[in-house]
Scaffold this active site. Structure first.
Site, mmCIF file in Angstrom:
data_model
loop_
_atom_site.group_PDB
_atom_site.id
_atom_site.type_symbol
_atom_site.label_atom_id
_atom_site.label_comp_id
_atom_site.label_asym_id
_atom_site.label_seq_id
_atom_site.Cartn_x
_atom_site.Cartn_y
_atom_site.Cartn_z
ATOM 1 N N GLY A 1 100.044 50.116 52.744
ATOM 2 C CA GLY A 1 99.489 49.731 51.461
ATOM 3 C C GLY A 1 100.499 49.120 50.521
ATOM 4 N N SER B 1 102.792 49.182 58.615
ATOM 5 C CA SER B 1 102.940 48.327 57.442
ATOM 6 C C SER B 1 103.974 48.949 56.499
ATOM 7 C CB SER B 1 101.583 48.111 56.774
ATOM 8 O OG SER B 1 101.645 47.069 55.826
#
Length: 421
Positions: A4, A91
């Protein structure tokens, strides 16, 4: 560790539910939360002055370290082994894994590490963090002599409203500046504000430099990326993949400058892709994620076992629009293709087709967590990464080991990295 961009996300969404992974593979799965955005990564000279270690701006990373300490203290009560802990993240979670590899404060808290579509260079200096922090205080209406007490007196909602207003103004100014001064992309435009800082306590240096210099927590590493990383970020922009080649060519040279644009068109020829825009998306995926993972594999392989992969599966509901995009591998690891949001892209028939790869990836990830080696009975052999032979496994319905095909591309991006922090 969830992704995120270190500004959003949660460890409790269905995508990360670990119930099936734990039940089927006899592992204990822990997902965590940590402070995000300015709550997690606000650096300010006044905050550093009041800190015993002279640090600020690494609160989110410190939360992750505290979570690992909690695991060490308590995991035996859940049937886990505190001396056999694997950290894995995707990520920004992959960034976090590499930061933990480089942090002296995380020494001894884990024994294996997995970086999925992350990287090892998304950190910045305290000096730049202070610049961001001062602007943050100013935008929040706390520009006078004692900004920290002022910030602490405000509610999160008040701060968010002030920041939203400032952001709208900044975007308007940027659009106006773009009209007045078209040309090469400014490096400042590609910088993240809310990322960890080299404070010489939590982090002594950029993690990729720590890996290359053998100044990291010495554990086996699994690392890799997805074939179509950046397609995820275009889903909300209808028609972007239909932009004609002539416009793409013109905008590349206008925005990136001649050297970078020429290199992209040479290494990512338009004719090799279904649509011209896909060539640019592939290039951006390598620059921002794929080549960061390649650099980590190259750095660690000199000192520890490394298993390098690329995830290629795209036989779902949107094979061209989404493909093997960023984060598509996550439900294969957790066996959550039938849960939101993964069930949007995988119908029951497509999930059945994907099932063999789900089983293979669950086994690879949990075998690695248990032993530091993903291989096991009935699995395609996954060799350790060799910086001379440079082979990786390509994960798909039929997985295969083949030469790493991005070496020249990654050498190019090492010289033209637009996302250098």
């Amino acid at each position: 560790i969830h992704g995120g961009s270190l500004t959003s996300g949660s460890g409790v969404i269905p995508l990360y539910f670990g119930d099936r992974l734990a039940a089927e593979k006899d592992v204990v799965v822990v997902t965590i939360n940590y402070r995000l955005a300015w709550l997690g990564f606000l650096a300010h000279p006044d905050l550093s002055l009041e800190d015993p270690m002279g640090s600020s701006g690494n609160y989110g990373l410190l939360d992750q370290i505290e979570a690992l300490k909690w695991v060490r203290r308590n995991i035996a009560g859940f049937g886990g082994d505190p001396n056999n802990v694997t950290i894995f993240g995707e990520s920004a979670g992959g960034w976090s894994v590499c930061n933990l590899l480089a942090s002296p404060l995380a020494a001894g808290l884990f024994q294996k590490a997995v970086i999925e579509s992350g990287g090892c260079d998304v950190v910045t200096t305290l000096e730049r963090g202070f610049e961001v922090g001062r602007k943050f205080a100013n935008d929040a209406g706390c520009e006078f002599r004692d900004p920290i007490p002022c910030l602490r007196s405000k509610t999160p909602e008040e701060i968010k409203r002030a920041l939203d207003a400032s952001s709208l103004q900044a975007k308007a100014e940027a659009r106006e500046k773009g009209r007045e001064n078209p040309g090469a992309l400014s490096p400042e435009q590609a910088k993240f504000d809310w990322i960890p800082h080299i404070d010489h306590w939590v982090l002594n240096e950029k993690p990729i430099d720590a890996l290359r210099g053998q100044r990291f927590n010495q554990v086996p590493l699994m690392v890799g990326s997805n074939k179509d990383e950046f397609k995820l970020f275009t889903i909300a922009i209808p028609g972007i993949r239909s932009i004609p080649k002539c416009i793409i060519h013109k905008e590349l040279f206008s925005i990136l400058g001649g050297d970078t644009a020429s290199g992209i068109e040479k290494l990512y020829p338009y004719e090799n892709y279904r649509k011209p825009a896909d060539a640019v998306l592939d290039a951006l995926g390598d620059m921002g994620l794929g080549c960061k993972c390649f650099s980590a594999a190259e750095a660690v392989a000199a000192f520890q076992p490394v298993y390098y992969y690329r995830f290629d599966f795209s036989k779902h509901n949107f094979p061209h629009m989404v493909g093997a995009a960023h984060a598509v591998e996550i439900p294969f690891i957790f066996n959550t293709l039938d849960r939101a949001p993964a069930n949007i892209v995988a119908s029951p028939a497509k999930r059945k087709k994907a099932e063999p790869l789900v089983r293979v990836m669950m086994s690879y990830w949990t075998n690695f967590a248990k032993t530091g080696d993903p291989n096991g009975d009935g699995l395609p052999l996954w060799p350790k990464y060799d910086p001379v032979r440079r082979e990786r496994i390509y994960l798909d319905i039929t997985s295969k080991v083949a030469p790493t095909d991005n070496v020249l591309k990654c050498e190019f991006w090492a010289e033209h990295d637009l996302m250098q922090q």
